[in-house]
Scaffold this motif. Structure first.
Motif, PDB file in Angstrom:
ATOM      1  N   ASP A  30       0.874  -1.148   0.111  1.00  0.00           N
ATOM      2  CA  ASP A  30      -0.031   0.030   0.045  1.00  0.00           C
ATOM      3  C   ASP A  30       0.767   1.285   0.161  1.00  0.00           C
ATOM      4  OD1 ASP A  30      -1.731   2.130   0.553  1.00  0.00           O
ATOM      5  OD2 ASP A  30      -3.195   0.578   1.720  1.00  0.00           O
TER       6      ASP A  30
ATOM      7  N   ARG B  55       0.037   4.259   0.021  1.00  0.00           N
ATOM      8  CA  ARG B  55      -0.363   5.540   0.595  1.00  0.00           C
ATOM      9  C   ARG B  55       0.147   5.957   1.926  1.00  0.00           C
ATOM     10  NH1 ARG B  55      -6.759   3.935   0.387  1.00  0.00           N
ATOM     11  NH2 ARG B  55      -5.571   1.836   0.863  1.00  0.00           N
ATOM     12  N   TYR B  56       1.033   5.132   2.116  1.00  0.00           N
ATOM     13  CA  TYR B  56       1.566   5.752   3.770  1.00  0.00           C
ATOM     14  C   TYR B  56       2.238   7.074   3.587  1.00  0.00           C
ATOM     15  CZ  TYR B  56       4.252   5.372   7.771  1.00  0.00           C
ATOM     16  OH  TYR B  56       4.927   5.581   8.833  1.00  0.00           O
TER      17      TYR B  56
ATOM     18  N   SER C 103       6.421   2.614   1.776  1.00  0.00           N
ATOM     19  CA  SER C 103       5.253   1.847   1.616  1.00  0.00           C
ATOM     20  C   SER C 103       5.095   0.463   2.723  1.00  0.00           C
ATOM     21  CB  SER C 103       5.096   1.053   0.358  1.00  0.00           C
ATOM     22  OG  SER C 103       5.360   2.068  -0.848  1.00  0.00           O
ATOM     23  N   VAL C 104       3.928   0.374   2.857  1.00  0.00           N
ATOM     24  CA  VAL C 104       3.446  -0.766   3.711  1.00  0.00           C
ATOM     25  C   VAL C 104       3.174  -2.102   2.985  1.00  0.00           C
ATOM     26  CG1 VAL C 104       1.544  -1.778   5.401  1.00  0.00           C
ATOM     27  CG2 VAL C 104       2.087   0.717   5.097  1.00  0.00           C
ATOM     28  N   TRP C 105       3.901  -3.087   3.587  1.00  0.00           N
ATOM     29  CA  TRP C 105       3.698  -4.329   3.002  1.00  0.00           C
ATOM     30  C   TRP C 105       2.456  -5.089   3.307  1.00  0.00           C
ATOM     31  CZ3 TRP C 105       6.391  -6.940  -0.863  1.00  0.00           C
ATOM     32  CH2 TRP C 105       7.733  -6.438  -1.373  1.00  0.00           C
ATOM     33  N   LEU C 106       1.617  -5.416   2.578  1.00  0.00           N
ATOM     34  CA  LEU C 106       0.464  -6.129   2.918  1.00  0.00           C
ATOM     35  C   LEU C 106       0.594  -7.658   2.954  1.00  0.00           C
ATOM     36  CD1 LEU C 106      -1.997  -4.067   0.157  1.00  0.00           C
ATOM     37  CD2 LEU C 106      -1.810  -3.503   2.749  1.00  0.00           C
ATOM     38  N   PRO C 107      -0.493  -8.123   3.574  1.00  0.00           N
ATOM     39  CA  PRO C 107      -0.065  -9.798   3.820  1.00  0.00           C
ATOM     40  C   PRO C 107       0.224 -10.519   2.674  1.00  0.00           C
ATOM     41  CG  PRO C 107      -1.967  -8.928   5.175  1.00  0.00           C
ATOM     42  CD  PRO C 107      -1.728  -7.618   4.385  1.00  0.00           C
TER      43      PRO C 107
ATOM     44  N   PHE D  44       3.740  -9.588   1.707  1.00  0.00           N
ATOM     45  CA  PHE D  44       4.702  -9.922   2.733  1.00  0.00           C
ATOM     46  C   PHE D  44       4.884 -11.526   2.448  1.00  0.00           C
ATOM     47  CE2 PHE D  44       6.549 -11.082   6.465  1.00  0.00           C
ATOM     48  CZ  PHE D  44       7.186 -10.287   6.906  1.00  0.00           C
ATOM     49  N   LYS D  45       3.904 -12.439   2.098  1.00  0.00           N
ATOM     50  CA  LYS D  45       4.040 -13.666   1.953  1.00  0.00           C
ATOM     51  C   LYS D  45       5.048 -13.899   0.625  1.00  0.00           C
ATOM     52  CE  LYS D  45       0.147 -15.499   4.193  1.00  0.00           C
ATOM     53  NZ  LYS D  45      -0.937 -14.862   3.848  1.00  0.00           N
TER      54      LYS D  45
ATOM     55  N   ARG E 111       7.285 -11.985  -0.278  1.00  0.00           N
ATOM     56  CA  ARG E 111       8.634 -11.400  -0.118  1.00  0.00           C
ATOM     57  C   ARG E 111       9.227 -12.449   0.886  1.00  0.00           C
ATOM     58  NH1 ARG E 111      10.265  -8.589   4.812  1.00  0.00           N
ATOM     59  NH2 ARG E 111      11.858  -7.331   4.500  1.00  0.00           N
ATOM     60  N   LYS E 112       8.250 -13.200   1.926  1.00  0.00           N
ATOM     61  CA  LYS E 112       8.878 -14.129   2.548  1.00  0.00           C
ATOM     62  C   LYS E 112       9.259 -15.283   1.924  1.00  0.00           C
ATOM     63  CE  LYS E 112       5.798 -16.772   5.258  1.00  0.00           C
ATOM     64  NZ  LYS E 112       4.791 -16.911   6.432  1.00  0.00           N
TER      65      LYS E 112
ATOM     66  N   GLU F 174      12.756   4.098   1.729  1.00  0.00           N
ATOM     67  CA  GLU F 174      12.931   2.930   2.556  1.00  0.00           C
ATOM     68  C   GLU F 174      13.031   1.563   1.569  1.00  0.00           C
ATOM     69  OE1 GLU F 174      10.461   1.839   5.751  1.00  0.00           O
ATOM     70  OE2 GLU F 174      11.844   0.432   6.770  1.00  0.00           O
TER      71      GLU F 174
ATOM     72  N   THR G 242      13.009  -1.752   1.906  1.00  0.00           N
ATOM     73  CA  THR G 242      12.616  -2.602   3.082  1.00  0.00           C
ATOM     74  C   THR G 242      13.585  -3.907   3.074  1.00  0.00           C
ATOM     75  OG1 THR G 242      10.820  -3.639   1.885  1.00  0.00           O
ATOM     76  CG2 THR G 242      10.356  -1.661   3.349  1.00  0.00           C
TER      77      THR G 242
ATOM     78  N   GLU H  94      -2.320 -11.818  10.334  1.00  0.00           N
ATOM     79  CA  GLU H  94      -1.512 -11.532   9.340  1.00  0.00           C
ATOM     80  C   GLU H  94      -0.374 -10.872   9.642  1.00  0.00           C
ATOM     81  OE1 GLU H  94      -2.788 -12.672   6.166  1.00  0.00           O
ATOM     82  OE2 GLU H  94      -4.633 -12.297   5.975  1.00  0.00           O
ATOM     83  N   GLU H  95       0.938 -11.367   8.729  1.00  0.00           N
ATOM     84  CA  GLU H  95       1.877 -10.627   9.019  1.00  0.00           C
ATOM     85  C   GLU H  95       2.352  -9.704   7.833  1.00  0.00           C
ATOM     86  OE1 GLU H  95       5.681 -13.166   9.251  1.00  0.00           O
ATOM     87  OE2 GLU H  95       6.803 -11.580   9.844  1.00  0.00           O
ATOM     88  N   VAL H  96       2.843  -8.402   8.378  1.00  0.00           N
ATOM     89  CA  VAL H  96       2.844  -7.032   7.717  1.00  0.00           C
ATOM     90  C   VAL H  96       3.906  -6.504   7.985  1.00  0.00           C
ATOM     91  CG1 VAL H  96       0.249  -6.740   7.335  1.00  0.00           C
ATOM     92  CG2 VAL H  96       1.472  -5.720   9.242  1.00  0.00           C
ATOM     93  N   LEU H  97       4.347  -5.478   7.124  1.00  0.00           N
ATOM     94  CA  LEU H  97       5.621  -4.556   7.614  1.00  0.00           C
ATOM     95  C   LEU H  97       5.459  -3.202   7.146  1.00  0.00           C
ATOM     96  CD1 LEU H  97       8.473  -4.708   8.148  1.00  0.00           C
ATOM     97  CD2 LEU H  97       9.042  -5.198   5.970  1.00  0.00           C
ATOM     98  N   PHE H  98       5.481  -2.346   8.303  1.00  0.00           N
ATOM     99  CA  PHE H  98       5.297  -0.747   7.968  1.00  0.00           C
ATOM    100  C   PHE H  98       6.458  -0.035   8.048  1.00  0.00           C
ATOM    101  CE2 PHE H  98       0.639   0.159   8.595  1.00  0.00           C
ATOM    102  CZ  PHE H  98       0.018  -1.004   8.451  1.00  0.00           C
ATOM    103  N   PRO H  99       6.591   0.941   7.298  1.00  0.00           N
ATOM    104  CA  PRO H  99       7.863   1.917   7.477  1.00  0.00           C
ATOM    105  C   PRO H  99       8.363   2.089   8.844  1.00  0.00           C
ATOM    106  CG  PRO H  99       6.321   2.826   5.843  1.00  0.00           C
ATOM    107  CD  PRO H  99       5.342   1.716   6.593  1.00  0.00           C
TER     108      PRO H  99
ATOM    109  N   MET I 210      -3.370   4.113   8.519  1.00  0.00           N
ATOM    110  CA  MET I 210      -3.615   2.970   7.258  1.00  0.00           C
ATOM    111  C   MET I 210      -4.650   2.242   7.715  1.00  0.00           C
ATOM    112  SD  MET I 210      -1.130   4.204   5.104  1.00  0.00           S
ATOM    113  CE  MET I 210      -1.441   2.902   3.975  1.00  0.00           C
TER     114      MET I 210
ATOM    115  N   LEU J 249      -7.808   3.754   6.635  1.00  0.00           N
ATOM    116  CA  LEU J 249      -8.110   3.593   5.187  1.00  0.00           C
ATOM    117  C   LEU J 249      -8.746   2.079   4.824  1.00  0.00           C
ATOM    118  CD1 LEU J 249      -5.050   5.339   3.472  1.00  0.00           C
ATOM    119  CD2 LEU J 249      -7.190   6.134   3.795  1.00  0.00           C
ATOM    120  N   TRP J 250      -8.200   1.203   5.854  1.00  0.00           N
ATOM    121  CA  TRP J 250      -8.515  -0.204   5.512  1.00  0.00           C
ATOM    122  C   TRP J 250      -9.797  -0.818   6.109  1.00  0.00           C
ATOM    123  CZ3 TRP J 250      -2.990  -2.655   7.058  1.00  0.00           C
ATOM    124  CH2 TRP J 250      -2.219  -2.378   6.152  1.00  0.00           C
TER     125      TRP J 250
ATOM    126  N   PHE K 232      -3.256  -8.258  12.746  1.00  0.00           N
ATOM    127  CA  PHE K 232      -1.972  -7.873  12.175  1.00  0.00           C
ATOM    128  C   PHE K 232      -0.782  -8.258  13.021  1.00  0.00           C
ATOM    129  CE2 PHE K 232      -4.958  -5.366   9.704  1.00  0.00           C
ATOM    130  CZ  PHE K 232      -4.655  -6.045   8.426  1.00  0.00           C
TER     131      PHE K 232
END
Lengths: 488, 488
Positions: A19, A21-22, A28-32, A35-36, A38-39, A146, A148, B54-59, B109, B112-113, B124
């Motif tokens: 996302d 819109r940070y 940006s934010v990694w969404l679930p 993130f998977k 990426r994992k 950033e 990440t 759910e795993e996520v990653l924020f700035p 965020m 927004l969600w 999360f």
């Protein structure tokens, strides 16, 4: 693809990768789902690296005086380092840099760790976030503030030959990773004016994007003794004398993930190599008024059976029409879907659909469908790889006329030229074409011999007499094949 | 342990957990062995959380205005936030905070969600580094400026009851993790003056350290609607009206790893629960002049056999005396070592040594020794847990005399007292004893009923009439059992 940039931004959002819109530009934010993805990419990467490297974790912040120690290095980063100046309400005595990369965080410690030639080589890596105050236009996962997912490896050696060999070993590791991800790459030695600040030389991987631009996706640097001298990294050699160590470092970033998305994706959504897909199989029950329970029971049975073979599988049992589920399956990049309705169940079969080709395949549920699916995973991986490499290779054109280079690139291609290797001439080529020289390439297919590794230029050999050509610009004798492209 | 602090610093260095010589106070480097310990702890933690979150990653960075939005919250952190003020040579228009925790990064965020009650609950988590400009004395993994391993979960609910239930669910998750790590815990509700800034209430886990102090190792916060109102997190309810959401958050840090090290370790080194030990079995070949090859072949065979059962095993084949290898084995915390020499080989047996008890056990190599080793892993885990819990329980003393509390704690114990629950009285107790009230405890063994969860104080019930007592300080009616301790 009509408008790649628009497509790319849309897919990141719709396939729920990140996302953007940070409220900070370039972060940006990694969404679930992202993130998977990426994992699983990191899982493959770590398996490759854990065989021969030790994973460590260094602090994010670097004291100003350590960052400033290596003059050439700091000059390369000074315009893009974020500075921490305050702790609470208080101004810090010493400013702290947020790592743009970790040489200056790690090497003061290496100076404490390296003692004897017996300890060498040392090979470390870490996966961390790093920061660059980008002033250019940012683009998610490609040009960000950033980073990440920054994988950086750092090695220490007792002689120049071993460091040069490590550069080759790192290149082989990266090739394995990119092959697994089905990402084509062009390996070249960056021109001196574009090498890593502080390095003796830089080998780089570039990939070819659907919009005709190339993206740097990995670099391998031979640092020689420059940093060892700056940070006093010495070892006692066989004779009991103290010598400065030889170092290499090599890195990958979020751009690897961007490439998987950009290179394989299509108009319907993501297309992912099975090894790294968050879900590898989606089972979609086709349920009418009757027989729903039996269909669901069979879907559950298939799910368990696939799971027990280590396949990541989910049943999409949402209460909605199959059409919407097919749409989501295509968007998500899941490599295989299995459709099962009452009629299929009666015949003990199911319909399997490949995401990459959308081909429908009937599978017999009485047979060993798990190994059939594993086979199809293999086929998908090979198909993605072949398709991507074919596209890249078709878009490399040789030219010996500098005037046409710009036009060829404007038509979405990479140009290969003969070049003298001279810095002034190279910069002139870049100025005339308004493009970048990616670097010089090794001759394809020519086996590199062990003894050649102890030179500083292992990958760039002079052509044989019979193949001699002239430089595209200065018309002097050409020493290299160079690639020219529009770069990100 | 004579001097816990010295022991603790030594073991971090000698067992190669972290290197605290990094040139910034309160920031350390994870060394390969320590990194693996951290990795396997995180693996267990993620398996627990992935079932339901759910795993996520924020700035990492938070704009100043977002951080400042929630007044109470920012007040709690303003003295310890690191500020980024410059990008390159340029001063930023808007200062950026390095996250001390991620509420203010995430909740804009979430706004927004979150759309409809159908989307809720959302759960999360992320594992990241966070920063606190600590002015107190720092201590590796315990009080640091870079928390390298911050697991924070954030949930959103459509009603107060679900949020209160989530607090209980989180407590159960943490209990499972700590049980697996054999770390004893005291769960209490923090006094109002010690709750998380912005929370309705905070439930906390404290563990008892060998030096008699308690360490907060986990917290669970019911945030009510405070942050939802600040960050405008609203959902459409069943009736089509917009309501503010209810939230919880809960966190763990490097302190969990510190506890594993501190609580189980002994004079010889680390003692680790098998589930998280970097190496679970070390095989030490005992080689004399002759028969070395056969011994090594058998060691390799045992290694393969254990590996194929998923056991992490290494052979220590360094060219040195067994005594030094035993020393290193004990230091590293590896749960089991297997010694094999020519005489053992002749009898088809080996000697197994448990790290926790140093007990020697003869194993028959003709039998299924893998399952025997799995059994011993179980026994070690249970032994560590029982031993640690016994030590904690033996060190909790009840007192009804405020004058003696300070002395009891000075003798390395935790004191349980009856308390009225009044804020002024509580602060007076803390002032008189110069100690901390950890919080109020739930009555043990009393089952909490579903209906009680919809109050804001689920874990602190008034005692029955017959057990009424008076407050240790003000002598008014006591409503709670409170724990008093010297805290880190």
């Amino acid at each position: 693809m009509e408008d790649f940039s628009k497509w790319y931004h849309n897919i990141l959002e719709e396939a729920e990768i990140i996302d953007s819109r940070y409220p900070i530009k370039g972060m940006s934010v990694w969404l679930p789902h992202g993130f998977k993805l990426r994992k699983y990419i990191l899982k493959e990467l770590k398996e490759l690296f854990d065989k021969d490297h030790e994973e460590v974790l260094f602090p994010l912040l670097v004291p100003e005086d350590e960052l400033a120690k290596e003059g050439i290095h700091v000059k390369g980063f000074e315009d893009e380092v974020y500075w921490v100046t305050h702790g609470g309400q208080k101004e810090l005595n010493k400013k702290l840099a947020i790592r743009p990369t970790s040489e200056t965080a790690m090497y003061p410690m290496f100076s404490l760790w390296v003692r004897s030639h017996i300890d060498l080589p040392m090979k470390f890596y870490q996966v961390v976030n790093t920061f660059r105050y980008e002033t250019k236009h940012t683009r998610p996962l490609i040009r960000v503030r950033e980073i990440t997912t920054f994988k950086e490896a750092h090695t220490v050696h007792s002689n120049q030959e071993d460091a040069a060999k490590q550069v080759e070993i790192a290149i082989e590791l990266y090739k394995k990773l990119f092959d697994m991800l089905a990402i084509p790459y062009l390996i070249s030695k960056r021109p001196v004016w574009d090498k890593f600040p502080g390095a003796d030389y830089t080998m780089a991987f570039d990939t070819f994007f659907p919009d005709g631009k190339t993206l740097q996706i990995g670099t391998v640097h031979n640092l020689g003794q420059t940093f060892a001298k700056t940070f006093d990294i010495k070892f006692e050699n066989n004779e009991g004398n103290h010598e400065y160590a030889y170092q290499t470092c090599y890195g990958l970033s979020d751009r690897v993930i961007a490439s998987v998305i950009a290179i394989h994706g299509d108009e319907k959504g993501l297309v992912l190599p099975p090894a790294i897909a968050p879900d590898q199989v989606t089972i979609i029950p086709i349920i009418f008024k009757d027989g729903g329970e039996e269909v669901m029971a069979k879907c559950n049975e298939i799910e368990s059976s696939l799971q027990s073979s280590g396949i990541r599988v989910k049943i999409d049992d949402r209460d909605m029409r199959p059409g919407k589920k097919f749409y989501d399956f295509e968007l998500s990049g899941c490599p295989i879907r299995i459709e099962l309705g009452p009629r299929d169940l009666a015949e003990n079969k199911a319909i399997l659909v490949r995401r990459d080709t959308l081909e429908k395949i009937e599978i017999n549920l009485e047979e060993n469908y798990t190994s059939k699916i594993q086979e199809i995973f293999e086929e998908i991986a090979i198909n993605l790889k072949n398709k991507a490499w074919k596209h890249t290779e078709e878009n490399i054109t040789h030219s010996s006329n500098l005037d046409e280079v710009k036009d060829i690139v404007a038509n979405g291609k990479i140009v290969s030229v003969d070049w003298c290797g001279d810095e002034d001439c190279g910069k002139e080529i870049e100025e005339i074409t308004e493009l970048d020289i990616l670097g010089t390439q090794a001759e394809e297919g020519k086996e590199k011999k062990e003894k050649e590794l102890d030179t500083k230029e292992p990958n760039t050999e002079e052509p044989d007499a019979e193949t001699r050509t002239t430089c595209i610009n200065c018309k002097k004798e050409a020493k290299y094949k160079a690639l020219i492209a529009k770069t990100y």
